[in-house]
Design an enzyme around this catalytic site. Sequence first.
Site, PDB file in Angstrom:
ATOM      1  N   CYS A   2       0.843  -1.183   0.000  1.00 21.44           N
ATOM      2  CA  CYS A   2       0.000   0.000   0.000  1.00 21.44           C
ATOM      3  C   CYS A   2       0.885   1.241   0.000  1.00 21.44           C
ATOM      4  O   CYS A   2       2.005   1.223   0.473  1.00 21.44           O
ATOM      5  CB  CYS A   2      -0.945   0.083   1.195  1.00 21.44           C
ATOM      6  SG  CYS A   2      -2.022  -1.317   1.362  1.00 21.44           S
ATOM      7  N   ARG A  27       4.223  -0.754  -4.713  1.00 18.11           N
ATOM      8  CA  ARG A  27       3.993  -1.232  -3.345  1.00 18.11           C
ATOM      9  C   ARG A  27       2.644  -1.908  -3.194  1.00 18.11           C
ATOM     10  O   ARG A  27       2.351  -2.524  -2.173  1.00 18.11           O
ATOM     11  CB  ARG A  27       4.055  -0.059  -2.381  1.00 18.11           C
ATOM     12  CG  ARG A  27       5.446   0.479  -2.333  1.00 18.11           C
ATOM     13  CD  ARG A  27       5.609   1.441  -1.215  1.00 18.11           C
ATOM     14  NE  ARG A  27       7.012   1.518  -0.909  1.00 18.11           N
ATOM     15  CZ  ARG A  27       7.569   1.026   0.176  1.00 18.11           C
ATOM     16  NH1 ARG A  27       6.850   0.411   1.074  1.00 18.11           N
ATOM     17  NH2 ARG A  27       8.853   1.144   0.365  1.00 18.11           N
ATOM     18  N   TRP A  76      -2.867  -2.827  -1.532  1.00  9.71           N
ATOM     19  CA  TRP A  76      -2.557  -4.253  -1.653  1.00  9.71           C
ATOM     20  C   TRP A  76      -3.435  -4.907  -0.591  1.00  9.71           C
ATOM     21  O   TRP A  76      -3.198  -4.759   0.598  1.00  9.71           O
ATOM     22  CB  TRP A  76      -1.075  -4.496  -1.374  1.00  9.71           C
ATOM     23  CG  TRP A  76      -0.602  -5.881  -1.652  1.00  9.71           C
ATOM     24  CD1 TRP A  76      -0.122  -6.358  -2.835  1.00  9.71           C
ATOM     25  CD2 TRP A  76      -0.514  -6.979  -0.730  1.00  9.71           C
ATOM     26  NE1 TRP A  76       0.246  -7.673  -2.706  1.00  9.71           N
ATOM     27  CE2 TRP A  76       0.012  -8.085  -1.434  1.00  9.71           C
ATOM     28  CE3 TRP A  76      -0.844  -7.143   0.620  1.00  9.71           C
ATOM     29  CZ2 TRP A  76       0.222  -9.328  -0.828  1.00  9.71           C
ATOM     30  CZ3 TRP A  76      -0.635  -8.381   1.219  1.00  9.71           C
ATOM     31  CH2 TRP A  76      -0.099  -9.450   0.481  1.00  9.71           C
ATOM     32  N   ASN A 102      -2.219   2.498   5.794  1.00 13.57           N
ATOM     33  CA  ASN A 102      -1.341   1.342   5.520  1.00 13.57           C
ATOM     34  C   ASN A 102      -1.214   0.563   6.811  1.00 13.57           C
ATOM     35  O   ASN A 102      -1.025   1.183   7.859  1.00 13.57           O
ATOM     36  CB  ASN A 102       0.092   1.805   5.200  1.00 13.57           C
ATOM     37  CG  ASN A 102       0.254   2.262   3.799  1.00 13.57           C
ATOM     38  OD1 ASN A 102      -0.694   2.272   3.049  1.00 13.57           O
ATOM     39  ND2 ASN A 102       1.469   2.651   3.465  1.00 13.57           N
ATOM     40  N   GLY A 103      -1.239  -0.739   6.740  1.00 20.81           N
ATOM     41  CA  GLY A 103      -1.041  -1.529   7.962  1.00 20.81           C
ATOM     42  C   GLY A 103      -2.263  -2.388   8.233  1.00 20.81           C
ATOM     43  O   GLY A 103      -3.126  -2.565   7.370  1.00 20.81           O
ATOM     44  N   GLU A 485      17.838 -18.217  -5.967  1.00 20.64           N
ATOM     45  CA  GLU A 485      17.438 -16.859  -6.346  1.00 20.64           C
ATOM     46  C   GLU A 485      16.974 -16.813  -7.814  1.00 20.64           C
ATOM     47  O   GLU A 485      15.982 -16.150  -8.136  1.00 20.64           O
ATOM     48  CB  GLU A 485      18.610 -15.899  -6.093  1.00 20.64           C
ATOM     49  CG  GLU A 485      18.412 -14.459  -6.537  1.00 20.64           C
ATOM     50  CD  GLU A 485      17.245 -13.738  -5.872  1.00 20.64           C
ATOM     51  OE1 GLU A 485      16.639 -14.275  -4.943  1.00 20.64           O
ATOM     52  OE2 GLU A 485      16.919 -12.633  -6.333  1.00 20.64           O
ATOM     53  N   LYS A 489      13.280 -15.640  -9.000  1.00 18.17           N
ATOM     54  CA  LYS A 489      13.059 -14.573  -9.987  1.00 18.17           C
ATOM     55  C   LYS A 489      12.127 -15.052 -11.080  1.00 18.17           C
ATOM     56  O   LYS A 489      11.221 -14.344 -11.496  1.00 18.17           O
ATOM     57  CB  LYS A 489      14.371 -14.114 -10.643  1.00 18.17           C
ATOM     58  CG  LYS A 489      15.315 -13.280  -9.829  1.00 18.17           C
ATOM     59  CD  LYS A 489      14.849 -11.889  -9.498  1.00 18.17           C
ATOM     60  CE  LYS A 489      14.043 -11.843  -8.242  1.00 18.17           C
ATOM     61  NZ  LYS A 489      14.707 -11.579  -7.008  1.00 18.17           N
ATOM     62  N   GLU A 492       8.403 -15.600  -9.712  1.00 18.73           N
ATOM     63  CA  GLU A 492       7.619 -14.443  -9.260  1.00 18.73           C
ATOM     64  C   GLU A 492       7.196 -13.520 -10.396  1.00 18.73           C
ATOM     65  O   GLU A 492       6.167 -12.857 -10.287  1.00 18.73           O
ATOM     66  CB  GLU A 492       8.329 -13.660  -8.154  1.00 18.73           C
ATOM     67  CG  GLU A 492       9.569 -12.929  -8.564  1.00 18.73           C
ATOM     68  CD  GLU A 492      10.247 -12.220  -7.396  1.00 18.73           C
ATOM     69  OE1 GLU A 492       9.559 -11.719  -6.513  1.00 18.73           O
ATOM     70  OE2 GLU A 492      11.490 -12.176  -7.398  1.00 18.73           O
ATOM     71  N   HIS A 508      18.674 -37.395  -5.719  1.00 18.35           N
ATOM     72  CA  HIS A 508      17.903 -37.927  -4.590  1.00 18.35           C
ATOM     73  C   HIS A 508      16.410 -37.631  -4.723  1.00 18.35           C
ATOM     74  O   HIS A 508      15.683 -37.659  -3.735  1.00 18.35           O
ATOM     75  CB  HIS A 508      18.451 -37.364  -3.274  1.00 18.35           C
ATOM     76  CG  HIS A 508      19.879 -37.732  -3.037  1.00 18.35           C
ATOM     77  ND1 HIS A 508      20.285 -38.998  -2.709  1.00 18.35           N
ATOM     78  CD2 HIS A 508      21.009 -37.005  -3.145  1.00 18.35           C
ATOM     79  CE1 HIS A 508      21.600 -39.037  -2.599  1.00 18.35           C
ATOM     80  NE2 HIS A 508      22.068 -37.833  -2.863  1.00 18.35           N
ATOM     81  N   LYS A 607       5.960  -4.680  -3.146  1.00 13.51           N
ATOM     82  CA  LYS A 607       7.388  -4.477  -2.919  1.00 13.51           C
ATOM     83  C   LYS A 607       7.800  -4.686  -1.469  1.00 13.51           C
ATOM     84  O   LYS A 607       8.768  -5.355  -1.194  1.00 13.51           O
ATOM     85  CB  LYS A 607       7.780  -3.079  -3.392  1.00 13.51           C
ATOM     86  CG  LYS A 607       9.287  -2.800  -3.330  1.00 13.51           C
ATOM     87  CD  LYS A 607      10.046  -3.648  -4.306  1.00 13.51           C
ATOM     88  CE  LYS A 607      11.547  -3.470  -4.206  1.00 13.51           C
ATOM     89  NZ  LYS A 607      12.235  -4.581  -4.875  1.00 13.51           N
TER      90      LYS A 607
HETATM   91  C1  F6R Z   1      11.875 -11.126  -4.405  1.00 14.65           C
HETATM   92  C2  F6R Z   1      11.572 -10.133  -3.410  1.00 14.65           C
HETATM   93  C3  F6R Z   1      11.110 -10.571  -2.069  1.00 14.65           C
HETATM   94  C4  F6R Z   1      11.843  -9.757  -0.993  1.00 14.65           C
HETATM   95  C5  F6R Z   1      11.294 -10.092   0.398  1.00 14.65           C
HETATM   96  C6  F6R Z   1      12.048  -9.367   1.480  1.00 14.65           C
HETATM   97  O1  F6R Z   1      12.304 -10.549  -5.585  1.00 14.65           O
HETATM   98  O2  F6R Z   1      11.689  -8.960  -3.666  1.00 14.65           O
HETATM   99  O3  F6R Z   1      11.312 -11.931  -1.886  1.00 14.65           O
HETATM  100  O4  F6R Z   1      13.205 -10.051  -1.065  1.00 14.65           O
HETATM  101  O5  F6R Z   1       9.939  -9.738   0.455  1.00 14.65           O
HETATM  102  O6  F6R Z   1      11.995  -7.990   1.302  1.00 14.65           O
HETATM  103  P1  F6R Z   1      12.999  -7.029   2.047  1.00 14.65           P
HETATM  104  O7  F6R Z   1      14.365  -7.315   1.552  1.00 14.65           O
HETATM  105  O8  F6R Z   1      12.531  -5.641   1.690  1.00 14.65           O
HETATM  106  O9  F6R Z   1      12.863  -7.320   3.504  1.00 14.65           O
END
Ligand code: F6R
Length: 612
Positions: A2, A27, A76, A102-103, A485, A489, A492, A508, A607
């Site tokens: 949000c 966000r 969100w 927000n929250g 990772e 990527k 997501e 395994h 985000k």
């Molecule tokens: C993946 C991604 C998320 C963040 C996770 C932690 O691309 O962006 O997996 O890494 O939500 O976020 P932060 O680093 O902001 O605590």
Amino acid sequence: MCGIVGYLGNRNATPIILEGIKRLEYRGYDSSGLAIIDGNKNLKIFKESGKIVELERALPGPDETYGTIGIAHTRWATHGEPTKINAHPHTDSQKRIALVHNGIIENYQLLRKKLEEEGHSFESETDTEILVHLIEHFCLEEVSLTDAVRQACKLVEGTFGIAVINRDNPNEMIAARRGSPLILGIGNDEFFVTSDVSAIIIHTKRVIYLQDNEIVTIHRDGFEITNLENERIDAKISEVDWDVSSIEKGNFKHFMLKEIFEQPISVQNAFRGRLMEKLSTVRLGGLMMNGNELKKIKKIQIIGCGTSWHAALIGKHIIESRARIPVEVEYASEYRYKNPIIPENTLVFVISQSGETADTLAALREAQARGATVMGITNTVGSTIARESDAGVYIHAGAEIGVASTKAFTSQVTVLTLLAILLGRMNHLSPTYGATFIKELRSIPGKIEKILEMNDLIREIAESIKDYTNALYLGRGVNFPVALEGALKLKEISYIHAEGYPAAEMKHGPIALIDENMPVIAIALKDAIYDKIISNLQEVKARNGKIITIATEGDKVVKKFSEHVIYIPETMHILQPLLSVIPLQLLSYHVADLKGLDVDKPRNLAKSVTVE
Ligand code: F6R
């Protein structure tokens, strides 16, 4: 998660707050809305479900939306579906007060019941609507809006960053926070409220980061900050050091691509000023620990989520192998519920790009409650994690807007590698090793640039895998978390199911999945375990797997069994992740883009995850 923007000044608020929430759309982007008070004290609310462009389309002409005070929100969803009715701003019974939030209000059901008994009725399924009705409940004739907000905040359990306006007083805006970020922007005869500075830095870089349980009352000629006890707070004005270009896409199609291409600079920024050539070691002044204190560390815990957790796994590998200090890496969401053991002389790190991730913050607080010293590794100055950590290190990656984290990851890995060398040099790493490391680290940005030059080739490879529904990523040692990772990527942003595995572990179980429909993306770089991973890949080849290999320049062997090879420059073993992840980021980006997906705003994600 949000985004909030508010404006009070002499200009028309609508374009300013609309532009502001667009900058925060990364966000949260399932619905949005805004409220303004016009010159005749009419409170006008506009809301839409879907992306902000839907709200923009639905707005009437400028005359209908003119007002010099306004609040806006991009959502969100947590409580209630992302419908128009659940979108913010929400209003009280008499449609006098409008609020964005927000929250999460945890005790909203209890509050709702009490308010319903008093005759309040609710239109939406949100927790936020309860909050504005609660403010209305306290906002009696002789009570100021600030005091009504204060009383409401005292009753509320949970987290909030709010902005509130009242049509009876178009010269006043109230904002308050607990647990969710909120920032006051100070312009020339105008004020802004936002949950993220990127929404307002085109207007002002002078900001105050509000602290928990602080309330700011903004008037046209000034502001006052108080706390829940109505004590006046003298807050420090900070200057944001971001450049406006950092929040623009420039010539790039997406923020994610721009951020991938920024890595030669962002990695450099992560080590700038921290390499000490003369002593062949590094300095991390933000830790605020002297040599004696650092030497006492017997154990390290690193806590984070998602991509930050992957960076922590790489940190573990490097710190254990170079500094010989045992490291535990924990999911923040699990940490606080597992009754964690923190032995004496353990240094705890929380790692978070945003500095606002609710799970990571809760883990930080739990570790502190158990008496641990907690260091923050974050990108966001003024964030809650930065403020609540005992000390820490900024990664200086600059604004990361694409929801999929890219440059923050390499900057986090850089900082953790610096930590490993700092601790290693205090224990047993030689000056020669330190000097070699420094020289090699300095060459990494140039090597990343070389990999970025392969963008077109990687797009072609992406074309060849974009229609698959599964993918397997393999790596070993320090490159195993890179495989994780890479898989994260891909899933997501392209919604292709992907798994990361240590290459040898494949036999395994996951080997059962290998056939011509399963692309296998393998990191097989020239190092001590190179031969082992080659054998693992032969096993894939024998089962008709389609292999894409990230290999060291000059390696001719991998060509024999790989459908595609992406060659990357050679580097020291511990620095490999900074290079090997780049083609994986590009590959995911291009797969998602070729599939026509919204790369910067993947479905269901946001985000910074400020809910547990
Ligand atoms: C993946 C991604 C998320 C963040 C996770 C932690 O691309 O962006 O997996 O890494 O939500 O976020 P932060 O680093 O902001 O605590």
